[in-house]
Design an enzyme around this catalytic site. Structure first.
Site, short mmCIF file in Angstrom:
data_model
loop_
_atom_site.label_atom_id
_atom_site.label_comp_id
_atom_site.label_asym_id
_atom_site.label_seq_id
_atom_site.Cartn_x
_atom_site.Cartn_y
_atom_site.Cartn_z
NE ARG A 27 -2.81 -7.55 27.96
CZ ARG A 27 -3.55 -6.88 27.08
NH1 ARG A 27 -3.48 -5.57 27.05
NH2 ARG A 27 -4.34 -7.49 26.25
CE LYS A 484 -13.04 0.86 41.87
NZ LYS A 484 -13.63 1.32 40.62
O1 M6R Z 1 -11.21 -1.30 30.34
P1 M6R Z 1 -12.68 -1.18 30.65
O2 M6R Z 1 -13.04 0.19 31.14
O3 M6R Z 1 -13.55 -1.59 29.51
O4 M6R Z 1 -12.93 -2.18 31.84
C1 M6R Z 1 -14.23 -2.40 32.32
C2 M6R Z 1 -14.21 -3.13 33.64
O5 M6R Z 1 -13.55 -4.36 33.51
C3 M6R Z 1 -13.52 -2.31 34.74
O6 M6R Z 1 -14.12 -1.07 34.90
C4 M6R Z 1 -13.60 -3.08 36.06
O7 M6R Z 1 -14.92 -3.14 36.50
C5 M6R Z 1 -12.69 -2.45 37.12
N1 M6R Z 1 -12.07 -3.49 37.88
C6 M6R Z 1 -13.42 -1.60 38.09
O8 M6R Z 1 -12.60 -1.04 39.05
#
Ligand code: M6R
Length: 608
Positions: A27, A484
């Protein structure tokens, strides 16, 4: 999007708090801190940077108290320094906070006028002073907290520890999750059940506006109006999951390699494999046959999953799809018809923008389908239909296995809606289901490209910019590849629809910029080959990710081919996700970057 913990223990709790914080580092990891009662008096240890720095501090200056709170921070207000690290404290209490206090400036000015001296740049410190002020006025701790909560604007989860109160912790939630854990003579607070899994599997969740008063004998819950309420205990499955890296160097590597298994597990949940049919594992409280339009909202990688699924919903179910990143959608005031369907996609189920989109769509009378990985998350609780991805806990900040599981679930939803609407004939459904069943095996086979990718990644680790190109469902994957790579290696990367190349980005092509082309052997393969020729003609360095034979036949001058297994085109992105994840991972590792915890990021983005 910080992680908070509180423990009323049977013995010294600092070690347990650190253990719980390790599980919450996803987090945020800008700083960490602990407060305990040492002989009844508040004592704190805090450190800038990752939790390991706090652990070193605790070795030098141990804490032995049997009650304490802890925090791991993703900085919003104020730099990630030790001074700004939580817990924030006064002579009466210490507090840890996840979220944002929107009216902190007004409160701070008011409290400063009353003589409170602030020592940090954070919004959170105002909570410590506000409750202290109410206690100075004569209120006991729980009344002071309950009197403070209505004065706070914004989203928060809070845990309080009080000076000279050895059998008391208080928690509160509004807009950010908080779980209560029940142990043997011990009680716990945590941002999620995963944090508490080493100590207990008996969990209750605070509801919006709740405040909880913990003693070692139990928990007393109060709702937003102050009424005493009951919050049901439930058995958490979190402890069933092993949170360790196994033999891998990083969680991310482990999670990439788990994908054959978790995609298989997810598909098994949604398919009747012997019948060759989709079988949704939940009741749908609206008529799938009547779905006329879909709206999808999500952030980051989850958005890329939604964008890929747009192709499937439109092609297989013949349903038009509106899709937007949640941070735009939530404020766009899009007109929505009552009774329509909105799909939110989220690993954590807590992402603030996606949650706001869900609530907006709900207000408009839409049916909400939540494609989420955390069954106990706020989005899961607020959705009409919870379509779970069975990826298991994803610890690496970069989303990998959650993404492919989201794709698997969305593919099954497209088939289910197609069948209900009569756009998917029975034999076509059987063929698509067979293609889905083949995916775990193909994902395992695709892992065979890793040695080749390590060589490619070594070269990429020396470049400044990278372009990803793809058409059709490879276009969202090109966006995902670029996301990524930039989030892990900090190399600038862009994803483009290959057909857009000539409308601008072709100006960037030179011998210094690698162009990674995603080209499964699908209906638009030849078009993508033409785009590769345009790149080659301008001296561009092409790295082709494609099915080996088709790639050979393409006769374009490429620098490297990452030869993929032959995959039926519709669901190819679920297999082609593997090389793009491996490229980003190995490039970051070659560059000495932290693949699990990239700078400035957090796993769960519970603030705007
Ligand atoms: O928990 P969530 O799937 O809602 O999170 C969404 C994005 O914050 C998350 O996919 C973020 O883009 C990652 N760092 C990608 O690897």
């Amino acid at each position: 999007m910080c992680g908070i913990v509180g423990i009323l223990g049977a013995g010294p709790v600092a070690g347990q708090i650190v253990e719980a914080l390790k599980r919450l580092e996803y987090r945020g990891y800008d700083s960490a801190g602990i407060a305990t009662l040492e002989s009844g008096r508040l004592a704190r240890r805090r450190a800038e940077g990752k939790l390991k720095n706090l652990e070193l501090r605790l070795l030098e200056e141990p804490l032995r108290g049997a009650v304490g709170i802890g925090h791991t921070r993703w900085a919003t207000h104020g730099k990630p320094t030790e001074t700004n690290a939580h817990p924030h404290a006064s002579h009466r209490l210490a507090v840890v906070h996840n979220g944002i206090i929107e009216n902190f400036r007004e409160l701070r000015e008011e409290l400063t006028r009353k003589g409170h001296a602030f020592s940090t740049e954070t919004d959170s410190e105002v909570v410590a002073h506000l409750v202290t002020d109410l206690m100075d006025g004569g209120l006991p701790p729980h009344e002071a907290v309950m009197a403070a909560l209505p004065q706070l604007k914004g989203a928060f989860a809070l845990a309080f520890l009080f000076d000279r109160q050895g059998d008391l912790l208080i928690g509160a939630r509004r807009g950010a999750p908080l779980a209560v854990g029940y142990g043997e003579g011990e009680m716990y607070l945590g941002s999620d059940a995963l944090a508490l899994a080493p100590f207990t599997d008996t969990i209750a969740y605070l509801e919006e506006g709740d405040c909880v008063v913990l003693s070692r004998a139990g928990a007393a819950y109060h709702d937003a109006s102050g009424r005493v309420v009951n919050r049901a205990k439930q058995k958490s499955l979190a402890s069933a999951f092993m949170i360790d890296k196994g033999n891998y160097r990083h969680f991310m590597a482990k999670e990439i390699h788990e994908q054959a298994e978790v995609v298989g597990r997810t598909l098994a949940h949604y398919l009747d494999m012997s019948e060759g049919a989709v079988r949704l594992p939940f009741d749908v409280p609206f008529d799938l046959a009547g779905v006329e339009r879909l709206t999808i909202s999500a952030c980051g990688t989850a958005y890329m999953a939604g964008l890929t699924a747009k192709y499937w919903f439109e092609r297989i179910a013949r349903v038009p799809v509106d899709i937007d990143v949640a941070s735009e959608f939530r404020y766009r005031e899009a007109p929505m018809t009552r009774g329509g369907v909105t799909i939110v996609v989220s690993q954590s189920g807590e992402t603030a923008d996606t949650l706001a989109s869900l609530r907006y769509a709900k207000q408009c009378g839409q049916n909400i389908v939540g494609v989420v990985n955390v069954a106990t998350s706020t989005m899961a609780r607020e959705s009409d239909v919870v379509a779970l991805t069975l990826a298991g806990p994803e610890i690496g900040v970069a989303s990998t296995k959650a993404f492919t599981c989201q794709l698997a679930v969305l593919a099954c939803l497209a088939l289910a809606i197609g069948r209900a609407r009569g756009t998917l004939a029975r034999d076509a459904e059987r063929r698509f289901v067979d293609e889905l069943i083949a995916l775990p095996g193909l994902i395992a086979e695709a892992m065979g490209v890793e040695p080749k990718i390590e060589a490619v990644a070594r070269d990429l680790s020396r470049v400044r910019d990278v372009l990803y190109l793809g058409r059709g469902t490879s276009y969202p994957l090109a966006l995902e590849g670029a996301l990524k790579l930039k989030e892990l290696s900090y190399i600038h990367a862009e994803g483009y629809a290959a057909g857009e190349l000539k409308h601008g980005p072709i100006a960037l092509i030179d011998e210094a910029m690698p162009v990674i082309v995603l080209a499964p052997n699908d209906a638009v393969f030849e078009k993508t080959v033409s785009n590769m020729q345009e790149v080659a003609a301008r001296g561009g360095r092409i790295i082709l990710i494609g099915d080996g034979d088709a790639a050979k036949a393409a006769s374009v001058d490429v620098e490297a081919v990452i030869a993929m297994p032959v995959v039926a085109p519709t669901f190819a992105p679920i297999v082609y996700a593997i090389p793009i994840q491996l490229i980003a991972y190995h490039t970051a590792v070659f560059m000495g970057k932290d693949a699990d915890q990239p700078r400035n990021l957090a796993k769960s983005v519970t603030v705007e």
